[in-house]
Motif scaffolding. Structure first.
Motif, PDB file in Angstrom:
ATOM      1  N   ALA A   1       0.836  -1.208   0.000  1.00 45.71           N
ATOM      2  CA  ALA A   1       0.000   0.000   0.000  1.00 45.71           C
ATOM      3  C   ALA A   1       0.866   1.252   0.000  1.00 45.71           C
ATOM      4  CB  ALA A   1      -0.929  -0.012   1.214  1.00 45.71           C
ATOM      5  N   ILE A   2       1.927   1.245   0.805  1.00 50.87           N
ATOM      6  CA  ILE A   2       2.807   2.412   0.872  1.00 50.87           C
ATOM      7  C   ILE A   2       3.490   2.639  -0.479  1.00 50.87           C
ATOM      8  CG2 ILE A   2       4.933   3.299   1.971  1.00 50.87           C
ATOM      9  CD1 ILE A   2       3.868   2.010   4.609  1.00 50.87           C
ATOM     10  N   GLN A   3       3.762   1.537  -1.195  1.00 42.65           N
ATOM     11  CA  GLN A   3       4.382   1.667  -2.518  1.00 42.65           C
ATOM     12  C   GLN A   3       3.366   2.000  -3.621  1.00 42.65           C
ATOM     13  OE1 GLN A   3       6.572  -1.982  -2.948  1.00 42.65           O
ATOM     14  NE2 GLN A   3       7.840  -1.508  -1.167  1.00 42.65           N
ATOM     15  N   GLY A   4       2.075   2.062  -3.249  1.00 45.96           N
ATOM     16  CA  GLY A   4       1.056   2.446  -4.218  1.00 45.96           C
ATOM     17  C   GLY A   4       0.345   1.298  -4.900  1.00 45.96           C
TER      18      GLY A   4
ATOM     19  N   ASP B   1      -0.205  -1.620  12.153  1.00 48.14           N
ATOM     20  CA  ASP B   1       1.048  -1.540  11.408  1.00 48.14           C
ATOM     21  C   ASP B   1       1.043  -0.343  10.440  1.00 48.14           C
ATOM     22  OD1 ASP B   1       3.500  -2.620  11.042  1.00 48.14           O
ATOM     23  OD2 ASP B   1       2.843  -4.390   9.919  1.00 48.14           O
ATOM     24  N   LEU B   2      -0.083  -0.176   9.746  1.00 45.09           N
ATOM     25  CA  LEU B   2      -0.202   0.903   8.759  1.00 45.09           C
ATOM     26  C   LEU B   2       0.008   2.265   9.433  1.00 45.09           C
ATOM     27  CD1 LEU B   2      -0.888   1.600   5.760  1.00 45.09           C
ATOM     28  CD2 LEU B   2      -3.255   1.851   6.493  1.00 45.09           C
ATOM     29  N   PHE B   3      -0.632   2.448  10.608  1.00 45.82           N
ATOM     30  CA  PHE B   3      -0.474   3.731  11.314  1.00 45.82           C
ATOM     31  C   PHE B   3       0.932   3.898  11.870  1.00 45.82           C
ATOM     32  CE2 PHE B   3      -5.125   3.782  11.225  1.00 45.82           C
ATOM     33  CZ  PHE B   3      -5.290   5.081  10.747  1.00 45.82           C
ATOM     34  N   SER B   4       1.534   2.794  12.345  1.00 47.21           N
ATOM     35  CA  SER B   4       2.871   2.971  12.916  1.00 47.21           C
ATOM     36  C   SER B   4       3.875   3.333  11.816  1.00 47.21           C
ATOM     37  CB  SER B   4       3.303   1.750  13.723  1.00 47.21           C
ATOM     38  OG  SER B   4       3.784   0.763  12.869  1.00 47.21           O
ATOM     39  N   GLN B   5       3.588   2.924  10.562  1.00 47.15           N
ATOM     40  CA  GLN B   5       4.536   3.236   9.484  1.00 47.15           C
ATOM     41  C   GLN B   5       4.237   4.531   8.744  1.00 47.15           C
ATOM     42  OE1 GLN B   5       6.279   0.340   7.130  1.00 47.15           O
ATOM     43  NE2 GLN B   5       5.537  -1.384   8.332  1.00 47.15           N
ATOM     44  N   THR B   6       3.036   5.084   8.933  1.00 45.52           N
ATOM     45  CA  THR B   6       2.711   6.318   8.211  1.00 45.52           C
ATOM     46  C   THR B   6       2.633   7.492   9.172  1.00 45.52           C
ATOM     47  OG1 THR B   6       0.359   5.710   8.316  1.00 45.52           O
ATOM     48  CG2 THR B   6       1.543   5.192   6.278  1.00 45.52           C
ATOM     49  N   THR B   7       1.574   7.551   9.985  1.00 34.68           N
ATOM     50  CA  THR B   7       1.392   8.743  10.821  1.00 34.68           C
ATOM     51  C   THR B   7       2.411   8.832  11.962  1.00 34.68           C
ATOM     52  OG1 THR B   7      -0.324   7.503  11.933  1.00 34.68           O
ATOM     53  CG2 THR B   7      -1.045   9.087  10.314  1.00 34.68           C
ATOM     54  N   GLU B   8       2.831   7.677  12.513  1.00 34.83           N
ATOM     55  CA  GLU B   8       3.763   7.748  13.652  1.00 34.83           C
ATOM     56  C   GLU B   8       5.209   7.929  13.200  1.00 34.83           C
ATOM     57  OE1 GLU B   8       2.864   4.326  16.145  1.00 34.83           O
ATOM     58  OE2 GLU B   8       0.728   4.746  15.828  1.00 34.83           O
ATOM     59  N   ASN B   9       5.577   7.359  12.070  1.00 32.77           N
ATOM     60  CA  ASN B   9       6.940   7.535  11.538  1.00 32.77           C
ATOM     61  C   ASN B   9       6.865   8.035  10.105  1.00 32.77           C
ATOM     62  OD1 ASN B   9       8.364   6.254  13.827  1.00 32.77           O
ATOM     63  ND2 ASN B   9       7.194   4.464  13.164  1.00 32.77           N
ATOM     64  N   PRO B  10       6.331   9.242   9.906  1.00 31.89           N
ATOM     65  CA  PRO B  10       6.101   9.671   8.527  1.00 31.89           C
ATOM     66  C   PRO B  10       7.404   9.937   7.777  1.00 31.89           C
ATOM     67  CG  PRO B  10       5.604  11.453  10.069  1.00 31.89           C
ATOM     68  CD  PRO B  10       5.962  10.265  10.892  1.00 31.89           C
ATOM     69  N   GLN B  11       7.317   9.751   6.468  1.00 33.71           N
ATOM     70  CA  GLN B  11       8.451  10.065   5.598  1.00 33.71           C
ATOM     71  C   GLN B  11       8.433  11.594   5.390  1.00 33.71           C
ATOM     72  OE1 GLN B  11       8.071   7.662   2.030  1.00 33.71           O
ATOM     73  NE2 GLN B  11       9.530   8.973   0.987  1.00 33.71           N
TER      74      GLN B  11
ATOM     75  N   GLY C   1       8.159  15.158   4.026  1.00 30.13           N
ATOM     76  CA  GLY C   1       7.513  15.714   2.835  1.00 30.13           C
ATOM     77  C   GLY C   1       6.306  14.931   2.341  1.00 30.13           C
ATOM     78  N   VAL C   2       5.864  13.933   3.134  1.00 34.09           N
ATOM     79  CA  VAL C   2       4.689  13.152   2.708  1.00 34.09           C
ATOM     80  C   VAL C   2       3.549  13.357   3.707  1.00 34.09           C
ATOM     81  CG1 VAL C   2       3.806  10.880   2.031  1.00 34.09           C
ATOM     82  CG2 VAL C   2       6.238  11.380   1.771  1.00 34.09           C
ATOM     83  N   GLU C   3       2.372  13.611   3.156  1.00 36.86           N
ATOM     84  CA  GLU C   3       1.189  13.753   4.011  1.00 36.86           C
ATOM     85  C   GLU C   3       0.339  12.502   3.795  1.00 36.86           C
ATOM     86  OE1 GLU C   3      -2.691  16.585   3.841  1.00 36.86           O
ATOM     87  OE2 GLU C   3      -0.845  17.366   2.929  1.00 36.86           O
ATOM     88  N   TYR C   4      -0.105  11.887   4.889  1.00 37.70           N
ATOM     89  CA  TYR C   4      -0.875  10.638   4.775  1.00 37.70           C
ATOM     90  C   TYR C   4      -2.317  10.869   5.205  1.00 37.70           C
ATOM     91  CZ  TYR C   4       3.799   8.503   4.783  1.00 37.70           C
ATOM     92  OH  TYR C   4       5.094   8.166   4.494  1.00 37.70           O
TER      93      TYR C   4
ATOM     94  N   GLN D   1      -1.550   9.254  -0.232  1.00 35.30           N
ATOM     95  CA  GLN D   1      -0.258   9.845   0.126  1.00 35.30           C
ATOM     96  C   GLN D   1      -0.003  11.048  -0.778  1.00 35.30           C
ATOM     97  OE1 GLN D   1       2.893   6.631   0.865  1.00 35.30           O
ATOM     98  NE2 GLN D   1       1.431   5.564  -0.438  1.00 35.30           N
ATOM     99  N   ILE D   2       0.250  12.187  -0.156  1.00 44.97           N
ATOM    100  CA  ILE D   2       0.517  13.409  -0.924  1.00 44.97           C
ATOM    101  C   ILE D   2       1.996  13.754  -0.742  1.00 44.97           C
ATOM    102  CG2 ILE D   2      -0.116  15.833  -1.271  1.00 44.97           C
ATOM    103  CD1 ILE D   2      -2.809  14.954   0.287  1.00 44.97           C
ATOM    104  N   PHE D   3       2.720  13.738  -1.850  1.00 49.85           N
ATOM    105  CA  PHE D   3       4.160  14.022  -1.823  1.00 49.85           C
ATOM    106  C   PHE D   3       4.384  15.477  -2.234  1.00 49.85           C
ATOM    107  CE2 PHE D   3       3.479   9.579  -2.624  1.00 49.85           C
ATOM    108  CZ  PHE D   3       4.459   8.924  -1.880  1.00 49.85           C
ATOM    109  N   ASN D   4       4.974  16.262  -1.337  1.00 46.73           N
ATOM    110  CA  ASN D   4       5.233  17.674  -1.647  1.00 46.73           C
ATOM    111  C   ASN D   4       6.722  17.863  -1.913  1.00 46.73           C
ATOM    112  OD1 ASN D   4       2.487  18.566  -0.988  1.00 46.73           O
ATOM    113  ND2 ASN D   4       3.038  17.931   1.089  1.00 46.73           N
TER     114      ASN D   4
END
Length: 348
Positions: free
Chosen positions: A99-102, A137-147, A149-152, A238-241
């Motif tokens: 999912a993170i890879q699209g 798992d999804l939340f721990s990898q996105t909102t808790e440890n965000p990349q 410049g990426v908005e989830y 995922q919004i990449f700025n």
């Protein structure tokens, strides 16, 4: 005789055998399933020498080798016992990365009524199944440890398909919803409530509500037999700025599906409404089976295969999740008991 889906990363198939249930223990059931590595071997109770081996991507032994704690938690006591964590790590964890890879991902639990599908997908008594583990798992990898410049943004929806009709499990109105087709989005459910969720506990609250609203009707096979297909969807945006102030957006869906139990009418003592319901369930399951085998053939390099998505509400709804850039996992849940031999054979 060996069956399996090989050669395609797009479709993976696993089998999981559960312990005896109360009814089987009372009837002094005999175990007719054994597992060796990836093989699931079924012994014919009529002629014990007759063995039927099936080979899959994973065979999970959850029949014995565990203890149940006073609080209901199941603890592994033997190395061959496959616990909820093992099943999630093998089958669910990749879906988060996909999912993170699209990519889209779909995980189905299939099998006869009472074979342990809901336990594998949802779990109970603190023995979380694939859905809660994946959401966490999804939340721990996105909102808790965000990349950087990426908005989830994550939304959650939950519906059931009962007798080919769609019902929203996040609204108690009980209105039947329509499946529509959009030129870009493909098939979607008009009016389905998609809740924005910011944490795992948001998902948990909504999931508990949805499970309570799900159509359950007692059959003799299983007191709380689920008579509907339940589809939980986590939609990740995922919004990449970039530094120039431009943005690109990536969308992916993870569909987690607890299918209605397949059953033979005589085994479940089904009458009138239940019988009609059973026929409708078995029909949409075989339509899904046709889609999955067509996808597997495509994955194995056959180019002229037509995938029959349009034949049921379930397969139309999951078209995006099954076709194109998606990964599919099928988990077959089986009973170990001789009395369910025919059902287990047909599942395998």
């Amino acid at each position: 005789m060996s069956h399996g889906v090989g050669g395609s990363d797009a479709v993976r198939v696993a089998v999981r055998v559960r312990p005896f249930n109360g009814r089987e223990l009372q009837s002094a059931a005999q175990c007719v399933v054994e597992m060796k590595d990836r093989q699931t071997i079924l012994k014919d109770p009529a002629g014990a020498r007759k063995l039927r081996p099936f080979t899959f991507d994973h065979s999970y032994w959850s029949f014995d080798g565990f203890e149940v704690q006073p609080n209901g938690a199941i603890v592994k006591t033997a190395p061959e016992y496959a616990d909820q964590e093992t099943v999630y790590r093998d089958l669910g964890q990749d879906a988060v990365q996909d999912a993170i890879q699209g990519y889209h991902a779909a995980i189905f639990a299939y099998g006869q009524t009472g074979a342990g599908k809901s336990f594998t997908m949802i779990g109970y008594n603190g023995n979380d199944g694939i859905v809660p583990r994946l959401a966490r798992d999804l939340f721990s990898q996105t909102t808790e440890n965000p990349q950087a410049g990426v908005e989830y943004q994550v939304t959650f929806s939950m519906l059931e398909i009962y007798n080919e009709r769609i019902k929203d499990l996040l609204s108690s109105g009980g209105m039947e919803l329509r499946l529509r087709q959009h030129p870009k989005r493909g098939f979607y459910v008009q009016g389905l409530h998609e809740a924005a969720v910011n944490s795992y506990s948001d998902v948990r609250k909504r999931m508990n509500l949805g499970v309570r609203l799900r159509t359950t009707a007692a059959t003799t096979m299983n007191e709380t037999s689920s008579r509907s297909h339940m589809v939980v969807t986590l939609h990740l945006k995922q919004i990449f700025n970039n530094a120039a102030g431009e943005s690109t957006t990536k969308y992916s869906d993870v569909h987690l599906v607890d299918l209605a139990g397949s059953e033979r009418a005589e085994a479940s003592a089904a009458v009138s409404d239940r019988l009609k319901e059973g026929a409708s369930i078995n029909q949409s399951l075989s339509m899904l089976g046709n889609v999955i085998s067509a996808l597997a053939e495509r994955g194995a390099g056959k180019t002229d295969v037509v995938v029959p998505y349009r034949n049921s509400v379930l397969t139309r709804l999951l078209h995006n999740a099954l076709g194109g850039n998606s990964k599919t996992v099928m988990i077959a849940a089986i009973s170990p008991a001789a009395i369910n031999y025919e059902e287990t054979l047909s599942t395998l």
